[in-house]
Design a protein around this motif. Structure first.
Motif, PDB file in Angstrom:
ATOM      1  N   PRO A   1      -9.778  88.943 -26.744  1.00 24.63           N
ATOM      2  CA  PRO A   1      -8.348  89.220 -26.996  1.00 24.63           C
ATOM      3  C   PRO A   1      -7.492  87.975 -26.845  1.00 24.63           C
ATOM      4  O   PRO A   1      -7.764  87.100 -26.017  1.00 24.63           O
ATOM      5  CB  PRO A   1      -8.007  90.265 -25.921  1.00 24.63           C
ATOM      6  N   LYS A   2      -6.428  87.877 -27.638  1.00 23.54           N
ATOM      7  CA  LYS A   2      -5.566  86.696 -27.627  1.00 23.54           C
ATOM      8  C   LYS A   2      -4.977  86.430 -26.254  1.00 23.54           C
ATOM      9  O   LYS A   2      -4.771  85.282 -25.870  1.00 23.54           O
ATOM     10  CB  LYS A   2      -4.440  86.874 -28.654  1.00 23.54           C
ATOM     11  N   GLY A   3      -4.701  87.494 -25.511  1.00 24.92           N
ATOM     12  CA  GLY A   3      -4.114  87.326 -24.182  1.00 24.92           C
ATOM     13  C   GLY A   3      -5.019  86.608 -23.205  1.00 24.92           C
ATOM     14  O   GLY A   3      -4.568  86.164 -22.146  1.00 24.92           O
ATOM     15  N   LEU A   4      -6.321  86.492 -23.551  1.00 24.86           N
ATOM     16  CA  LEU A   4      -7.279  85.814 -22.679  1.00 24.86           C
ATOM     17  C   LEU A   4      -7.759  84.491 -23.265  1.00 24.86           C
ATOM     18  O   LEU A   4      -8.662  83.865 -22.717  1.00 24.86           O
ATOM     19  CB  LEU A   4      -8.495  86.727 -22.434  1.00 24.86           C
ATOM     20  N   SER A   5      -7.163  84.061 -24.361  1.00 23.07           N
ATOM     21  CA  SER A   5      -7.672  82.890 -25.080  1.00 23.07           C
ATOM     22  C   SER A   5      -7.481  81.585 -24.313  1.00 23.07           C
ATOM     23  O   SER A   5      -8.147  80.598 -24.606  1.00 23.07           O
ATOM     24  CB  SER A   5      -6.983  82.775 -26.445  1.00 23.07           C
ATOM     25  N   LYS A   6      -6.584  81.568 -23.335  1.00 20.24           N
ATOM     26  CA  LYS A   6      -6.342  80.342 -22.574  1.00 20.24           C
ATOM     27  C   LYS A   6      -7.162  80.281 -21.289  1.00 20.24           C
ATOM     28  O   LYS A   6      -7.026  79.330 -20.516  1.00 20.24           O
ATOM     29  CB  LYS A   6      -4.856  80.217 -22.252  1.00 20.24           C
ATOM     30  N   MET A   7      -8.019  81.287 -21.067  1.00 25.81           N
ATOM     31  CA  MET A   7      -8.869  81.268 -19.883  1.00 25.81           C
ATOM     32  C   MET A   7      -9.939  80.202 -20.035  1.00 25.81           C
ATOM     33  O   MET A   7     -10.257  79.754 -21.138  1.00 25.81           O
ATOM     34  CB  MET A   7      -9.533  82.644 -19.692  1.00 25.81           C
ATOM     35  N   ASN A   8     -10.557  79.812 -18.917  1.00 32.99           N
ATOM     36  CA  ASN A   8     -11.666  78.869 -18.962  1.00 32.99           C
ATOM     37  C   ASN A   8     -12.867  79.517 -19.639  1.00 32.99           C
ATOM     38  O   ASN A   8     -13.124  80.716 -19.446  1.00 32.99           O
ATOM     39  CB  ASN A   8     -12.033  78.437 -17.532  1.00 32.99           C
ATOM     40  N   SER A   9     -13.605  78.759 -20.412  1.00 37.29           N
ATOM     41  CA  SER A   9     -14.757  79.315 -21.132  1.00 37.29           C
ATOM     42  C   SER A   9     -15.821  79.872 -20.192  1.00 37.29           C
ATOM     43  O   SER A   9     -16.597  80.752 -20.576  1.00 37.29           O
ATOM     44  CB  SER A   9     -15.380  78.243 -22.039  1.00 37.29           C
ATOM     45  N   SER A  10     -15.858  79.364 -18.945  1.00 37.28           N
ATOM     46  CA  SER A  10     -16.847  79.869 -17.988  1.00 37.28           C
ATOM     47  C   SER A  10     -16.637  81.343 -17.667  1.00 37.28           C
ATOM     48  O   SER A  10     -17.540  82.002 -17.163  1.00 37.28           O
ATOM     49  CB  SER A  10     -16.803  79.049 -16.690  1.00 37.28           C
ATOM     50  N   SER A  11     -15.457  81.881 -17.983  1.00 42.69           N
ATOM     51  CA  SER A  11     -15.189  83.300 -17.748  1.00 42.69           C
ATOM     52  C   SER A  11     -15.945  84.206 -18.713  1.00 42.69           C
ATOM     53  O   SER A  11     -16.025  85.407 -18.489  1.00 42.69           O
ATOM     54  CB  SER A  11     -13.686  83.584 -17.881  1.00 42.69           C
ATOM     55  N   PHE A  12     -16.510  83.611 -19.806  1.00 40.50           N
ATOM     56  CA  PHE A  12     -17.122  84.434 -20.852  1.00 40.50           C
ATOM     57  C   PHE A  12     -18.552  84.026 -21.198  1.00 40.50           C
ATOM     58  O   PHE A  12     -19.190  84.698 -22.017  1.00 40.50           O
ATOM     59  CB  PHE A  12     -16.260  84.359 -22.123  1.00 40.50           C
ATOM     60  N   VAL A  13     -19.077  82.968 -20.598  1.00 42.54           N
ATOM     61  CA  VAL A  13     -20.415  82.507 -20.966  1.00 42.54           C
ATOM     62  C   VAL A  13     -21.448  83.582 -20.655  1.00 42.54           C
ATOM     63  O   VAL A  13     -21.260  84.425 -19.776  1.00 42.54           O
ATOM     64  CB  VAL A  13     -20.786  81.202 -20.218  1.00 42.54           C
ATOM     65  N   GLY A  14     -22.553  83.552 -21.411  1.00 45.25           N
ATOM     66  CA  GLY A  14     -23.620  84.512 -21.162  1.00 45.25           C
ATOM     67  C   GLY A  14     -23.449  85.826 -21.893  1.00 45.25           C
ATOM     68  O   GLY A  14     -24.242  86.751 -21.712  1.00 45.25           O
ATOM     69  N   ASN A  15     -22.412  85.943 -22.734  1.00 48.66           N
ATOM     70  CA  ASN A  15     -22.231  87.105 -23.620  1.00 48.66           C
ATOM     71  C   ASN A  15     -22.500  86.627 -25.044  1.00 48.66           C
ATOM     72  O   ASN A  15     -21.623  86.044 -25.689  1.00 48.66           O
ATOM     73  CB  ASN A  15     -20.811  87.662 -23.495  1.00 48.66           C
ATOM     74  N   LYS A  16     -23.709  86.850 -25.530  1.00 53.48           N
ATOM     75  CA  LYS A  16     -24.168  86.194 -26.757  1.00 53.48           C
ATOM     76  C   LYS A  16     -23.350  86.556 -27.985  1.00 53.48           C
ATOM     77  O   LYS A  16     -23.279  85.784 -28.934  1.00 53.48           O
ATOM     78  CB  LYS A  16     -25.646  86.530 -26.999  1.00 53.48           C
ATOM     79  N   ASN A  17     -22.731  87.733 -27.984  1.00 54.68           N
ATOM     80  CA  ASN A  17     -22.041  88.189 -29.188  1.00 54.68           C
ATOM     81  C   ASN A  17     -20.526  88.135 -29.071  1.00 54.68           C
ATOM     82  O   ASN A  17     -19.814  88.783 -29.835  1.00 54.68           O
ATOM     83  CB  ASN A  17     -22.488  89.617 -29.538  1.00 54.68           C
TER      84      ASN A  17
END
Length: 643
Positions: free
Chosen positions: A213-229
């Motif tokens: 979601p756009k509201g989370l686009s400025k978070m650090n990428s480490s918050s989402f790693v490990g989700n392949k899709n």
């Protein structure tokens, strides 16, 4: 009514009110005790003494804390439970907890609870919920958090939850910390409030898909790693089409076969990463051991091990994780590789397997003459270790020419990099609460190693320093490069390893089990001051002018709190706990081994340090610039323990 009579009546009524309030408070405390004892009956533990002092004959709370183990008290009033690291199982009886009107915080982290998530919505006034590092499983209902408008912190990491992330969680108006990493959540990420200000947000290592979601686009990428899709900012664009990826693999495979045919297969080289001369110098100057996450300007050269017939050597796996991916040396050689650093024992590389899994390969050049069977037995022992704060090896390769040790890649780098690397303008350093939690995790991991490697082994770790403390995506510390003294040549170990910088070795030419405690003390001071231990840059024996001596001189001569790292945020109202940790560090660094604390004593003192008791005392807020000494200045009395 006469004026004097009115006054006396007011006095009598006031006294009556005070007595009634006191009786009511006493009744409430007794009622809380009954409820908690009923709650305790739903729990079980491997340690029968874990909650022994939960006894109605003992008051719940004292003026400055709790009398019952695991209770949080605020000014003499019960406000929460912190039952962490107690090997607890059973059922979390939420119905009983709902009878506690002042309950605001619950933590059952790092226990063995299983089954579905407790029905937390029955605790409508709850502010903090910590259930990470358990065995909870199943789907969490969409309405699981409805009505919990006071909830600020939800930590459910490292369980086995599945299904979609509850929409009621995304709708919480005051939520500021959300930790869901290491589960099996799937589907799309719900729309969290776009204007939300997060202190902690982590959805890493799940099975989420779709656009972030756009509201989370400025978070650090480490918050989402490990989700392949998952795709979209901050992860960047979605994966390239499959057919394009297959073409790349085919081209690489042809190149590998051609090189092998020509006998030129000793190395697979990755593209060079561009790093300034300054960064290279700093990497070698400051970080004596490899630092996961740094990119040093060298080409990655993974060695091939060939027997007389030209066949590749065999990897031996020493961890038997149920879902562990198996691979061979050929897979590592074909993987894109990147140099992470050149440490005390040799180079370390990051290799990304075809599946996307990243591994760290360390080359050991300065090994002793330990035979293959002994080496195999020792590495198998290391691989069998299991603790939340210890990173055991995954596999190894043993040959006459090469010794490789393979371990998991830890995504958030080393503690050293977070303490000492240059940050971008405005980028904050580690806050106080994060540093305290790191030290607690390090102490627990070190105590575990000392338990697993009892006397007469003198150095269960032997190389404890900030570059060997790795941080996962939640900043949980993982100890690496431990228990390697038996396999490293004695001369090399004494030249480079942290334990051999201790006073007892540099001055008396001996080591002790308390030498690991000295290393822990130096690490504590490094975390508090932000200064790199200068003596770690020296090789071999020499002047023992270490960080402990500097701290000692500063507090003796200046009697100020300026010893603390100015980049450490979130210190408001926490000076007392910071000072306690400073004292612990100094007692661990005591020059005289006899007077130096045992590890058990150090761990006990560290565990007692407060993380969160209430909203005003040492909480997790970051505070404002220069908030470190807002409460009071350090005094000579604070440092009287140095006398």
């Amino acid at each position: 009514m006469a004026h004097n009579e009115v006054r006396w009546l007011l006095v009598v009524l006031t006294l009556a009110y005070v007595v009634a309030a006191a009786q009511s408070a006493g009744d409430g405390s007794d009622r809380d005790a009954e409820v908690l004892i009923k709650f305790k009956s739903s729990l079980s533990s491997k340690d029968p003494a874990a909650l022994n002092n939960w006894n109605k004959s003992i008051d719940l709370c004292a003026e400055k804390g709790s009398n019952w183990a695991g209770l949080i008290c605020n000014k003499g009033v019960f406000s929460g439970l912190r039952l962490e690291n107690m090997s607890l199982t059973g059922i979390i009886d939420v119905d009983s907890l709902a009878e506690l009107p002042t309950l605001r915080s619950l933590s059952f982290m790092n226990n063995s609870f299983d089954g579905p998530m407790p029905k937390a919505s029955k605790l409508g006034a709850l502010k903090n919920l910590y259930l990470s590092l358990n065995r909870f499983s199943g789907e969490i209902p969409d309405d699981a958090f409805e009505g919990m408008r006071s909830l600020r912190r939800v930590h459910l990491a490292r369980n086995a939850f599945r299904g979609t992330i509850p929409k009621s969680l995304a709708a919480l108006p005051r939520l500021e910390e959300l930790s869901l990493e290491g589960n099996r959540f799937e589907g799309n990420i719900p729309d969290f409030r776009p204007d939300h200000e997060w202190r902690v947000f982590n959805l890493a290592d799940n099975q989420l898909k779709g656009h972030i979601p756009k509201g989370l686009s400025k978070m650090n990428s480490s918050s989402f790693v490990g989700n392949k899709n998952l795709c979209g900012q901050p992860l960047g664009t979605c994966k390239a089409p499959k057919n394009h990826y297959i073409v790349i693999i085919i081209v690489l495979a042809i190149a590998v076969v051609a090189l092998a045919t020509l006998g030129a297969f000793p190395f697979i080289r990755s593209r060079r990463t561009q790093t300034s001369q300054y960064e290279k110098a700093q990497a070698h100057k400051n970080f004596g051991a490899y630092d996961v996450g740094r990119k040093v300007a060298e080409s990655a050269e993974l060695p091939a091990d060939q027997n007389k017939n030209g066949e590749l050597g065999k990897l031996f796996f020493v961890r038997n994780d149920r879902d562990r991916e198996r691979f061979d040396l050929q897979d590592l050689l074909e993987a894109p590789a990147e140099v992470l650093g050149s440490g005390s024992f040799g180079c370390a590389y990051k290799a990304v397997l075809l599946s996307g899994t990243a591994m760290v390969v360390k080359r050991f050049r300065q090994m002793n003459k330990m035979g293959k069977e002994e080496f195999h037995a020792h590495m198998t022992r290391l691989g069998s270790l299991s603790h939340p704060n210890v990173l055991p090896p995954v596999a190894f390769l043993y040959s006459k020419e090469e010794k490789l040790l393979i371990s998991d890649f830890v995504e958030n780098g080393s503690l050293a990099s977070h303490l000492h690397e240059r940050r971008a303008p405005g980028q904050p350093g580690l806050d106080w609460l994060t540093r305290l939690r790191i030290i607690k995790g390090v102490a627990r991991g070190l105590a575990y190693l000392h338990k697993e490697f009892p006397a007469p082994i003198s150095l269960p770790h032997g190389h404890l320093k900030s570059s060997n403390v790795l941080l996962d995506c939640t900043f949980r510390p993982l100890l690496s490069e431990f228990a390697l003294v038996p396999v490293i040549s004695k001369e090399h170990a004494q030249h480079y390893m942290a334990a051999y910088k201790s006073p007892e070795f540099t001055q008396l030419d001996r080591e002790d089990r308390k030498t690991d405690v000295w290393c822990l003390g130096i690490l504590i001071l490094e975390v508090l001051t932000g200064k790199f231990p200068a003596n770690y840059q020296k090789h071999g024996k020499g002047e023992n002018k270490d960080l402990a001596m500097w701290v000692n001189s500063v507090v003796r001569e200046e009697w100020t709190g300026e010893v603390f790292d100015v980049n450490m945020k979130g210190t408001k109202n926490c000076e007392e706990e910071m000072l306690k940790l400073l004292k612990i560090g100094m007692c661990c660094c005591e020059w005289n081994v006899v007077r130096r604390w045992e590890l058990r004593e150090a761990l006990e003192k560290i565990e007692k340090l407060k993380e969160r008791d209430n909203e005003d005392d040492c909480n997790s807020s970051y505070g404002s610039e220069g908030d470190m000494y807002s409460s009071r200045a350090m005094t000579e009395e604070d440092f009287s323990f140095l006398s």
